[in-house]
Design an enzyme around this catalytic site. Structure first.
Site, PDB file in Angstrom:
ATOM      1  N   THR A  33       0.941  -1.296   0.037  1.00 14.40           N
ATOM      2  CA  THR A  33      -0.077   0.059   0.028  1.00 14.40           C
ATOM      3  C   THR A  33       0.801   1.177  -0.104  1.00 14.40           C
ATOM      4  O   THR A  33       1.854   1.293   0.539  1.00 14.40           O
ATOM      5  CB  THR A  33      -1.002   0.025   1.248  1.00 14.40           C
ATOM      6  OG1 THR A  33      -1.935  -0.981   1.004  1.00 14.40           O
ATOM      7  CG2 THR A  33      -1.566   1.469   1.335  1.00 14.40           C
ATOM      8  N   SER A  35       2.233   5.045  -2.360  1.00 12.84           N
ATOM      9  CA  SER A  35       2.497   5.463  -3.713  1.00 12.84           C
ATOM     10  C   SER A  35       3.544   4.803  -4.471  1.00 12.84           C
ATOM     11  O   SER A  35       3.058   4.613  -5.388  1.00 12.84           O
ATOM     12  CB  SER A  35       2.991   6.968  -3.563  1.00 12.84           C
ATOM     13  OG  SER A  35       4.242   7.200  -2.693  1.00 12.84           O
ATOM     14  N   GLY A  90       6.278  -0.624  -0.245  1.00 12.60           N
ATOM     15  CA  GLY A  90       7.238   0.544  -0.082  1.00 12.60           C
ATOM     16  C   GLY A  90       7.597   0.622   1.287  1.00 12.60           C
ATOM     17  O   GLY A  90       7.125  -0.386   2.315  1.00 12.60           O
ATOM     18  N   ASP A  92       8.480   3.650   4.631  1.00 12.62           N
ATOM     19  CA  ASP A  92       8.286   5.250   5.149  1.00 12.62           C
ATOM     20  C   ASP A  92      10.121   5.614   5.528  1.00 12.62           C
ATOM     21  O   ASP A  92      10.393   6.406   5.147  1.00 12.62           O
ATOM     22  CB  ASP A  92       7.531   5.489   6.141  1.00 12.62           C
ATOM     23  CG  ASP A  92       6.216   5.453   5.687  1.00 12.62           C
ATOM     24  OD1 ASP A  92       5.649   5.816   4.655  1.00 12.62           O
ATOM     25  OD2 ASP A  92       5.377   4.470   6.562  1.00 12.62           O
ATOM     26  N   GLU A 111      -0.239  -5.000   6.491  1.00 12.89           N
ATOM     27  CA  GLU A 111       1.021  -5.256   5.557  1.00 12.89           C
ATOM     28  C   GLU A 111       1.842  -6.092   6.301  1.00 12.89           C
ATOM     29  O   GLU A 111       2.841  -6.969   5.798  1.00 12.89           O
ATOM     30  CB  GLU A 111       1.722  -3.790   5.246  1.00 12.89           C
ATOM     31  CG  GLU A 111       1.019  -2.781   4.393  1.00 12.89           C
ATOM     32  CD  GLU A 111       1.490  -1.448   4.438  1.00 12.89           C
ATOM     33  OE1 GLU A 111       1.326  -0.700   3.583  1.00 12.89           O
ATOM     34  OE2 GLU A 111       1.991  -0.997   5.378  1.00 12.89           O
TER      35      GLU A 111
END
EC number: 5.3.1.6
Length: 262
Positions: A33, A35, A90, A92, A111
């Protein structure tokens, strides 16, 4: 075309494009999940449509499930899959040990469940996500609504004894109302600034009643793929203890980005 994307989107796309090398027909794939993960879903969808790739995807959020179906990927549940060949997602933040902070999109619980039910976890990112020490990005924790204020107080008390630089805890909002995860829970963001001992912090947080899961991913990630706007992609495989550099030819007439915004 490559020239039409911003530098950050170009970097995210290239990382996602390289990650498709880990996906083969017949695989069950965890779909992350965020961008950067959205680029991956669109790349896989293009392979399904144009190359006949046959995979089953297990999304980590409702919005990823919607995108996967839109681009032609067959979507199944984790219970239906039972186990996954690979999860691609992805992050952070990540450090040199490939410890991650995830949850900026509020999906870190699903996730983490999906990633740990996979043979391998591949992380795709741009260069800004690499840090020497975790903690500049707020650490999300998912909390059940019942007694949430008490849980917040217990989190604050727990942080007093942790090796962190900041201890502010804020509830994530969606406008004027609390943000609610796909599991119906609240998200609290821990503004720690620096996390000296991620393992200790993760264990302590997950002992708090009412706290479902934290956004630290420890000993879960196997490979980090980092895209750069100039066409370079760095691949670090912690299992093989190897580093590789891949280069994409980003000529202005190159149509490698075709159909991704359709």
């Amino acid at each position: 075309m490559a020239s039409e994307l911003s530098p950050i989107d170009r970097a995210k796309f290239l990382a996602a494009k390289q990650a498709t090398e880990y996906v083969e027909t017949g695989m069950k794939v965890g779909l992350g999940t965020g961008s950067t993960a959205a680029w991956l879903v669109q790349c896989l969808g293009e392979m399904v449509r144009e190359e006949g790739l046959k995979i089953k995807g297990v999304p980590t959020s409702t919005r990823t499930a919607q995108l996967a179906r839109k681009v032609g990927i067959e979507v199944i549940t984790l219970d239906e899959a039972k186990w996954l060949d690979v999860t691609i997602d992805g992050t952070d933040e990540y450090d040199s040990d490939l410890t991650l902070i995830k949850g900026g999109g509020g999906a870190h619980l699903q996730e983490k469940v999906v990633a740990t039910a996979s043979d391998r976890m591949i992380v795709i990112a741009d260069a800004s996500k690499k840090v020497d020490t975790l903690g500049a990005f707020p650490l999300p924790v998912e909390v059940i609504p019942f007694g949430a204020k008490i849980t917040k107080k217990l989190i604050e008390e727990t942080l007093i004894n942790m090796d962190v630089l900041g201890r502010e805890v804020t509830q994530r909002m969606n406008g004027d109302v609390p943000f609610v995860s796909d599991e119906g829970n609240f998200i609290f963001d821990l503004h720690l600034k620096r996390i000296g001992n991620p393992q200790q912090l993760s264990l302590a947080l997950n002992q708090i009643p009412g706290l479902v899961e934290n956004g630290l991913f420890i000993d879960i990630c196997d490979v980090v793929i980092v895209g750069h706007a100039d066409g370079r992609v760095d691949v670090r495989d912690i299992d093989k203890d190897s580093d590789e550099v891949v280069r994409f030819d980003l000529r202005d007439d190159d149509n490698i980005f075709a159909d991704l915004d359709d």
